[in-house]
Design a protein around this motif. Structure first.
Motif, PDB file in Angstrom:
ATOM      1  N   ASP A 199       0.846  -1.187   0.000  1.00  0.00           N
ATOM      2  CA  ASP A 199       0.000   0.000   0.000  1.00  0.00           C
ATOM      3  C   ASP A 199       0.886   1.243   0.000  1.00  0.00           C
ATOM      4  OD1 ASP A 199      -2.390  -1.421   0.036  1.00  0.00           O
ATOM      5  OD2 ASP A 199      -2.340  -1.614   2.228  1.00  0.00           O
ATOM      6  N   ARG A 200       0.272   2.397  -0.141  1.00  0.00           N
ATOM      7  CA  ARG A 200       1.055   3.630  -0.194  1.00  0.00           C
ATOM      8  C   ARG A 200       1.737   3.935   1.140  1.00  0.00           C
ATOM      9  NH1 ARG A 200       0.586   6.155  -4.865  1.00  0.00           N
ATOM     10  NH2 ARG A 200      -1.193   5.697  -6.217  1.00  0.00           N
ATOM     11  N   ASP A 201       1.252   3.352   2.218  1.00  0.00           N
ATOM     12  CA  ASP A 201       1.902   3.565   3.515  1.00  0.00           C
ATOM     13  C   ASP A 201       3.014   2.561   3.784  1.00  0.00           C
ATOM     14  OD1 ASP A 201       0.449   1.282   3.868  1.00  0.00           O
ATOM     15  OD2 ASP A 201      -0.746   2.005   5.550  1.00  0.00           O
ATOM     16  N   GLY A 202       3.290   1.670   2.800  1.00  0.00           N
ATOM     17  CA  GLY A 202       4.387   0.717   2.939  1.00  0.00           C
ATOM     18  C   GLY A 202       3.984  -0.634   3.466  1.00  0.00           C
ATOM     19  N   THR A 203       2.711  -0.836   3.791  1.00  0.00           N
ATOM     20  CA  THR A 203       2.256  -2.133   4.289  1.00  0.00           C
ATOM     21  C   THR A 203       2.195  -3.148   3.153  1.00  0.00           C
ATOM     22  OG1 THR A 203       0.913  -1.008   5.960  1.00  0.00           O
ATOM     23  CG2 THR A 203       0.417  -3.325   5.526  1.00  0.00           C
ATOM     24  N   VAL A 204       2.799  -4.320   3.363  1.00  0.00           N
ATOM     25  CA  VAL A 204       2.818  -5.353   2.327  1.00  0.00           C
ATOM     26  C   VAL A 204       1.423  -5.957   2.180  1.00  0.00           C
ATOM     27  CG1 VAL A 204       3.796  -7.562   1.618  1.00  0.00           C
ATOM     28  CG2 VAL A 204       5.240  -5.874   2.743  1.00  0.00           C
ATOM     29  N   ARG A 205       0.865  -5.843   0.990  1.00  0.00           N
ATOM     30  CA  ARG A 205      -0.442  -6.425   0.714  1.00  0.00           C
ATOM     31  C   ARG A 205      -0.335  -7.855   0.197  1.00  0.00           C
ATOM     32  NH1 ARG A 205      -4.742  -3.509  -1.221  1.00  0.00           N
ATOM     33  NH2 ARG A 205      -5.533  -5.559  -1.831  1.00  0.00           N
ATOM     34  N   SER A 206       0.672  -8.086  -0.658  1.00  0.00           N
ATOM     35  CA  SER A 206       0.757  -9.377  -1.317  1.00  0.00           C
ATOM     36  C   SER A 206       2.143  -9.533  -1.932  1.00  0.00           C
ATOM     37  CB  SER A 206      -0.328  -9.495  -2.392  1.00  0.00           C
ATOM     38  OG  SER A 206      -0.259 -10.741  -3.052  1.00  0.00           O
ATOM     39  N   VAL A 207       2.461 -10.778  -2.271  1.00  0.00           N
ATOM     40  CA  VAL A 207       3.687 -11.095  -2.988  1.00  0.00           C
ATOM     41  C   VAL A 207       3.301 -11.870  -4.237  1.00  0.00           C
ATOM     42  CG1 VAL A 207       5.898 -12.310  -2.927  1.00  0.00           C
ATOM     43  CG2 VAL A 207       5.056 -11.148  -0.881  1.00  0.00           C
ATOM     44  N   VAL A 208       3.831 -11.477  -5.379  1.00  0.00           N
ATOM     45  CA  VAL A 208       3.480 -12.146  -6.623  1.00  0.00           C
ATOM     46  C   VAL A 208       4.769 -12.540  -7.333  1.00  0.00           C
ATOM     47  CG1 VAL A 208       3.360 -10.014  -7.981  1.00  0.00           C
ATOM     48  CG2 VAL A 208       2.066 -12.016  -8.703  1.00  0.00           C
ATOM     49  N   THR A 209       4.780 -13.745  -7.898  1.00  0.00           N
ATOM     50  CA  THR A 209       5.955 -14.232  -8.615  1.00  0.00           C
ATOM     51  C   THR A 209       5.732 -14.105 -10.120  1.00  0.00           C
ATOM     52  OG1 THR A 209       5.167 -16.515  -8.739  1.00  0.00           O
ATOM     53  CG2 THR A 209       6.382 -15.876  -6.771  1.00  0.00           C
ATOM     54  N   ARG A 210       6.825 -14.202 -10.863  1.00  0.00           N
ATOM     55  CA  ARG A 210       6.724 -14.115 -12.312  1.00  0.00           C
ATOM     56  C   ARG A 210       5.839 -15.239 -12.852  1.00  0.00           C
ATOM     57  NH1 ARG A 210      12.106 -14.328 -15.968  1.00  0.00           N
ATOM     58  NH2 ARG A 210      12.765 -12.840 -14.378  1.00  0.00           N
ATOM     59  N   ARG A 211       5.965 -16.427 -12.281  1.00  0.00           N
ATOM     60  CA  ARG A 211       5.166 -17.570 -12.743  1.00  0.00           C
ATOM     61  C   ARG A 211       3.672 -17.331 -12.514  1.00  0.00           C
ATOM     62  NH1 ARG A 211       3.284 -22.473 -10.561  1.00  0.00           N
ATOM     63  NH2 ARG A 211       3.261 -24.197 -12.071  1.00  0.00           N
ATOM     64  N   GLN A 212       3.331 -16.722 -11.380  1.00  0.00           N
ATOM     65  CA  GLN A 212       1.923 -16.449 -11.088  1.00  0.00           C
ATOM     66  C   GLN A 212       1.324 -15.441 -12.057  1.00  0.00           C
ATOM     67  OE1 GLN A 212       2.577 -15.308  -7.040  1.00  0.00           O
ATOM     68  NE2 GLN A 212       1.846 -17.247  -6.204  1.00  0.00           N
ATOM     69  N   LEU A 213       2.149 -14.573 -12.620  1.00  0.00           N
ATOM     70  CA  LEU A 213       1.660 -13.613 -13.610  1.00  0.00           C
ATOM     71  C   LEU A 213       1.627 -14.210 -15.010  1.00  0.00           C
ATOM     72  CD1 LEU A 213       3.493 -10.375 -12.414  1.00  0.00           C
ATOM     73  CD2 LEU A 213       1.119 -11.012 -12.005  1.00  0.00           C
ATOM     74  N   LEU A 214       2.515 -15.153 -15.295  1.00  0.00           N
ATOM     75  CA  LEU A 214       2.566 -15.743 -16.626  1.00  0.00           C
ATOM     76  C   LEU A 214       1.471 -16.784 -16.862  1.00  0.00           C
ATOM     77  CD1 LEU A 214       6.369 -16.270 -17.342  1.00  0.00           C
ATOM     78  CD2 LEU A 214       4.793 -14.800 -18.590  1.00  0.00           C
ATOM     79  N   LEU A 215       1.171 -17.574 -15.846  1.00  0.00           N
ATOM     80  CA  LEU A 215       0.211 -18.675 -16.031  1.00  0.00           C
ATOM     81  C   LEU A 215      -1.154 -18.214 -16.540  1.00  0.00           C
ATOM     82  CD1 LEU A 215       0.850 -21.207 -13.111  1.00  0.00           C
ATOM     83  CD2 LEU A 215       1.163 -21.554 -15.562  1.00  0.00           C
ATOM     84  N   PRO A 216      -1.748 -17.120 -16.006  1.00  0.00           N
ATOM     85  CA  PRO A 216      -3.053 -16.699 -16.543  1.00  0.00           C
ATOM     86  C   PRO A 216      -3.000 -16.320 -18.014  1.00  0.00           C
ATOM     87  CG  PRO A 216      -2.625 -15.651 -14.418  1.00  0.00           C
ATOM     88  CD  PRO A 216      -1.349 -16.303 -14.832  1.00  0.00           C
ATOM     89  N   LEU A 217      -1.871 -15.796 -18.473  1.00  0.00           N
ATOM     90  CA  LEU A 217      -1.748 -15.440 -19.894  1.00  0.00           C
ATOM     91  C   LEU A 217      -1.760 -16.683 -20.789  1.00  0.00           C
ATOM     92  CD1 LEU A 217       1.002 -12.679 -19.774  1.00  0.00           C
ATOM     93  CD2 LEU A 217      -1.467 -12.376 -19.812  1.00  0.00           C
ATOM     94  N   LEU A 218      -1.223 -17.773 -20.276  1.00  0.00           N
ATOM     95  CA  LEU A 218      -1.095 -18.976 -21.088  1.00  0.00           C
ATOM     96  C   LEU A 218      -2.289 -19.909 -20.992  1.00  0.00           C
ATOM     97  CD1 LEU A 218       2.640 -19.793 -20.260  1.00  0.00           C
ATOM     98  CD2 LEU A 218       1.735 -18.569 -22.239  1.00  0.00           C
ATOM     99  N   THR A 219      -3.074 -19.747 -19.902  1.00  0.00           N
ATOM    100  CA  THR A 219      -4.176 -20.691 -19.680  1.00  0.00           C
ATOM    101  C   THR A 219      -5.550 -20.081 -19.806  1.00  0.00           C
ATOM    102  OG1 THR A 219      -4.092 -20.291 -17.272  1.00  0.00           O
ATOM    103  CG2 THR A 219      -2.740 -22.082 -18.144  1.00  0.00           C
ATOM    104  N   ALA A 220      -5.708 -18.777 -19.526  1.00  0.00           N
ATOM    105  CA  ALA A 220      -7.045 -18.168 -19.554  1.00  0.00           C
ATOM    106  C   ALA A 220      -7.613 -18.226 -20.967  1.00  0.00           C
ATOM    107  CB  ALA A 220      -6.976 -16.715 -19.069  1.00  0.00           C
ATOM    108  N   GLY A 221      -8.833 -18.685 -21.063  1.00  0.00           N
ATOM    109  CA  GLY A 221      -9.513 -18.708 -22.338  1.00  0.00           C
ATOM    110  C   GLY A 221      -9.029 -19.803 -23.280  1.00  0.00           C
ATOM    111  N   SER A 222      -8.054 -20.648 -22.849  1.00  0.00           N
ATOM    112  CA  SER A 222      -7.539 -21.670 -23.757  1.00  0.00           C
ATOM    113  C   SER A 222      -8.510 -22.793 -24.007  1.00  0.00           C
ATOM    114  CB  SER A 222      -6.235 -22.244 -23.182  1.00  0.00           C
ATOM    115  OG  SER A 222      -6.462 -22.827 -21.904  1.00  0.00           O
ATOM    116  N   SER A 223      -9.420 -22.975 -23.080  1.00  0.00           N
ATOM    117  CA  SER A 223     -10.422 -24.014 -23.276  1.00  0.00           C
ATOM    118  C   SER A 223     -11.494 -23.563 -24.249  1.00  0.00           C
ATOM    119  CB  SER A 223     -11.068 -24.391 -21.941  1.00  0.00           C
ATOM    120  OG  SER A 223     -11.671 -23.262 -21.339  1.00  0.00           O
TER     121      SER A 223
END
Length: 317
Positions: free
Chosen positions: A293-317
């Motif tokens: 957040d803007r106050d520096g509180t960690v909201r979440s951690v995201v990895t490169r793999r977690q961002l890539l997988l939706p691009l490769l799998t969403a809508g593929s079915s």
């Protein structure tokens, strides 16, 4: 009577121009217009500017259409007063009789023509469009400020169509490329996924900090491997004074032949978009982005793999 006829034709022409150009701006290929702007004169560059500032264009079209309607209505009233008795019922009847003419020649026909030939007609009319853009600019800017005020109050703006225009253009390009055999089905699906998912907040794809293994800076290799095994995740976060400053890969920790240095992490805001964070990860060579957040509180951690997988799998079915 001649004045009324001249005003009516002027209003009809203005209505046709603004109605048609609005449809043309939605339909024209942005790529083709940009290429014209690079190789041609000021009018082509001005059209590119309008495409990139859709709020100004929509406000110009709105003002122009209202002006055209006012001039047309005034012409009908003056014509009825000059030729008939000028009573209220005669003015109303004259307006009703002329409505189909205004609708067909001032709305329906120009929209049809610009829809089927947007590039050609906009090329012919862009100097006129730019002239009215400059002429109506004070009113357009006022409407833009009003739209911004409405956005702060309601969260939306009546002129927020730029992404919608870009999405239609992209879908048209992808469809034409697929039909021409340039894009395979999987390539088109990937491109659609980039457009659909890339504009979503990256925080939607992340996990809480507690889901990933974390070690303090200076901990030995065995402590990092144990933390990774406990969490069942191949990435280990490195912490310095409660702040995430790097990450380690479990595969590198297994290699006893060389020293392992923490890789940098990307610091991003929780409001940052998926594609923006993914591109920053690739630019820095990092595997992890810490979303705060803007106050520096960690909201979440995201990895490169977690961002890539939706691009490769969403809508593929």
């Amino acid at each position: 009577m001649m004045l009324a006829l001249a005003l009516f034709l002027t209003g009809l022409a203005l209505s046709a121009f603004f109605s048609g150009s609005e449809t043309g701006m939605y339909r024209v290929s942005r790529i083709r217009v940009v290429l014209d702007g690079l190789s041609r004169g000021w009018a082509a560059r001005g059209l590119v500017w309008l495409l990139n500032h859709s709020t100004v264009f929509i406000a110009t079209a709105l003002v122009g259409n209202n002006l055209a309607n006012y001039v047309t209505s005034l012409a009908i009233v003056l014509g009825v007063q000059a030729s008939l008795s000028g009573s209220a019922s005669a003015e109303l009847l004259g307006t009703i009789l002329m409505t189909p003419v205004v609708f067909v020649f001032g709305e329906l026909l120009p929209k049809f023509l610009f829809y089927h030939a947007p590039y050609r007609l906009l090329s012919y009319t862009r100097p006129v469009l730019l002239f009215f853009t400059v002429l109506f600019l004070p009113v357009s800017l006022l409407l833009g400020l009003l739209a911004r005020a409405l956005r702060y109050v309601t969260g939306e703006t009546p002129f927020h169509v730029r992404l919608g225009m870009a999405r239609r253009e992209l879908e048209q390009v992808l469809r034409e490329g697929h039909e021409a055999g340039i894009l395979a089905g999987s390539q088109r699906a990937l491109a659609n996924n980039v457009f659909e998912i890339g504009n979503q907040p990256a925080v939607r794809f992340g996990v809480p900090l507690s889901r990933l293994a974390t070690v303090d800076e200076g901990d030995d290799r065995d402590a990092a491997k144990s933390a990774a095994r406990r969490q069942g995740h191949p990435i280990v976060l490195v912490r310095r004074h409660k702040k995430i400053v790097g990450c380690l890969l479990f595969a590198d920790l297994l290699n006893e032949q060389r020293d392992v240095e923490p890789s940098p992490v990307v610091d991003a805001l929780a409001t940052d978009k998926h594609m923006s964070v993914l591109l920053r990860l690739y630019e820095t060579g990092s595997e992890v982005a810490v979303l705060t957040d803007r106050d520096g509180t960690v909201r979440s951690v995201v990895t490169r793999r977690q961002l890539l997988l939706p691009l490769l799998t969403a809508g593929s079915s």
